[in-house]
Design an enzyme around this catalytic site. Sequence first.
Site, PDB file in Angstrom:
ATOM      1  N   GLN A  50      23.019  48.452  23.652  1.00 24.14           N
ATOM      2  CA  GLN A  50      22.946  49.637  24.515  1.00 24.14           C
ATOM      3  C   GLN A  50      23.389  49.287  25.938  1.00 24.14           C
ATOM      4  O   GLN A  50      23.071  48.197  26.443  1.00 24.14           O
ATOM      5  CB  GLN A  50      21.520  50.210  24.569  1.00 24.14           C
ATOM      6  CG  GLN A  50      21.153  51.095  23.397  1.00 24.14           C
ATOM      7  CD  GLN A  50      20.792  50.303  22.158  1.00 24.14           C
ATOM      8  OE1 GLN A  50      20.179  49.241  22.238  1.00 24.14           O
ATOM      9  NE2 GLN A  50      21.168  50.812  20.995  1.00 24.14           N
ATOM     10  N   ASN A  70      25.273  53.808  23.224  1.00 24.69           N
ATOM     11  CA  ASN A  70      25.329  52.839  22.141  1.00 24.69           C
ATOM     12  C   ASN A  70      26.702  52.183  22.126  1.00 24.69           C
ATOM     13  O   ASN A  70      27.656  52.682  22.730  1.00 24.69           O
ATOM     14  CB  ASN A  70      25.076  53.533  20.800  1.00 24.69           C
ATOM     15  CG  ASN A  70      23.703  54.166  20.733  1.00 24.69           C
ATOM     16  OD1 ASN A  70      22.705  53.534  21.049  1.00 24.69           O
ATOM     17  ND2 ASN A  70      23.653  55.420  20.324  1.00 24.69           N
ATOM     18  N   CYS A  79      15.793  54.218  24.760  1.00 22.00           N
ATOM     19  CA  CYS A  79      15.967  52.791  24.475  1.00 22.00           C
ATOM     20  C   CYS A  79      14.833  52.060  25.175  1.00 22.00           C
ATOM     21  O   CYS A  79      14.898  51.805  26.379  1.00 22.00           O
ATOM     22  CB  CYS A  79      17.323  52.288  24.959  1.00 22.00           C
ATOM     23  SG  CYS A  79      17.549  50.505  24.691  1.00 22.00           S
ATOM     24  N   GLY A  80      13.795  51.743  24.435  1.00 18.00           N
ATOM     25  CA  GLY A  80      12.611  51.132  25.035  1.00 18.00           C
ATOM     26  C   GLY A  80      12.878  49.765  25.630  1.00 18.00           C
ATOM     27  O   GLY A  80      12.421  49.449  26.739  1.00 18.00           O
ATOM     28  N   ARG A 218      20.939  53.749  15.108  1.00 24.40           N
ATOM     29  CA  ARG A 218      21.977  54.764  15.189  1.00 24.40           C
ATOM     30  C   ARG A 218      22.967  54.411  16.298  1.00 24.40           C
ATOM     31  O   ARG A 218      22.594  54.236  17.449  1.00 24.40           O
ATOM     32  CB  ARG A 218      21.323  56.119  15.493  1.00 24.40           C
ATOM     33  CG  ARG A 218      22.284  57.277  15.643  1.00 24.40           C
ATOM     34  CD  ARG A 218      21.571  58.549  16.065  1.00 24.40           C
ATOM     35  NE  ARG A 218      21.007  58.462  17.412  1.00 24.40           N
ATOM     36  CZ  ARG A 218      20.597  59.512  18.122  1.00 24.40           C
ATOM     37  NH1 ARG A 218      20.670  60.727  17.605  1.00 24.40           N
ATOM     38  NH2 ARG A 218      20.105  59.356  19.325  1.00 24.40           N
ATOM     39  N   CYS A 226      14.345  47.001  18.304  1.00 19.94           N
ATOM     40  CA  CYS A 226      14.547  48.390  18.715  1.00 19.94           C
ATOM     41  C   CYS A 226      13.193  48.919  19.165  1.00 19.94           C
ATOM     42  O   CYS A 226      12.275  49.095  18.354  1.00 19.94           O
ATOM     43  CB  CYS A 226      15.097  49.227  17.556  1.00 19.94           C
ATOM     44  SG  CYS A 226      15.273  50.984  17.948  1.00 19.94           S
ATOM     45  N   GLY A 227      13.067  49.146  20.473  1.00 16.65           N
ATOM     46  CA  GLY A 227      11.782  49.551  21.033  1.00 16.65           C
ATOM     47  C   GLY A 227      11.323  50.911  20.556  1.00 16.65           C
ATOM     48  O   GLY A 227      10.151  51.107  20.230  1.00 16.65           O
ATOM     49  N   SER A 228      12.248  51.880  20.507  1.00 17.86           N
ATOM     50  CA  SER A 228      11.830  53.214  20.057  1.00 17.86           C
ATOM     51  C   SER A 228      11.457  53.203  18.584  1.00 17.86           C
ATOM     52  O   SER A 228      10.575  53.950  18.151  1.00 17.86           O
ATOM     53  CB  SER A 228      12.931  54.249  20.345  1.00 17.86           C
ATOM     54  OG  SER A 228      14.108  53.960  19.631  1.00 17.86           O
TER      55      SER A 228
END
Length: 290
Positions: A50, A70, A79-80, A218, A226-228
Amino acid sequence: MTALANRNFIKMNGLGNEIVVVDMRQQPAAISAAAARAAAAPDGGAHYDQLMALYPPRTAGTESLVRIYNNDGSESGACGNGMRCIASLIAQATGKDKLAFEVDGRVLNAWKNPNGLFTVDMGAPRFAWNEIPLAEEFRDTRAIELQIGPIDKPILHSPSAVNMGNPHAVFWVDDVNAYDLAKFGPMLEHHPMFPERANITLAAIQSREHIVIRTWERGAGLTKACGSAACAAAVAAARLKRTNRQVTITLPGGDLAIDWRESDGHVLMTGPVQYEYEGRFDPKLFAGAA
């Protein structure tokens, strides 16, 4: 010439989730999808999962407006790991321990903890089928009708669906490494059930306080973290009453602490950040992206 040509950047990561930060607050300019793809080129670019672009704030009390790209050039609503990275940079530059950013129409708060880790308030999850969004109506998104493989013996099935700023589908498995996520991920990301595509996560519950996940992101593919997705898995597991609301999520790149706060329903994500290097985008990267 594109907005990123000759632009300085900072390369960071959150648990191996590759992040590039570009500060455009002094000279704001729109980033095209083609330019975002070119900037991530492994040959001469700064490969990232990201890209976090900082723009002048438009909401009182925030440090900046943040737009997230992305590596395929598409934009993301969350994006955490990237939010922790920019919180770390701004905290260092300003001396502030508490910060706020506008992301995709939401204000996200972040703060530095005494142990040096950063927490981001990722906001409240959304569960309604049309908010995730899904292509079909499901009254209960804790498990939706979706599977791949033979009807009588599906390989993956009945994922939990949740929106954490972006769409997520969480498939419950016994071993996250027992599946070829590089094969199934793209197929599921683009499944007709997800009109805006989706992040695809395999999740294995270890205890009421511990979940192991792997995610196909995605627009970015396989990532170390991936934080989220960690937030989505924690929320989905708690909704199924399989875990508590405070859990450790283990990702390929390390651990995140997730707290689905009861007082307001917001999801707090805590983890580390790592600075890698600084650079400048070569204009030659963008010759075909103008």
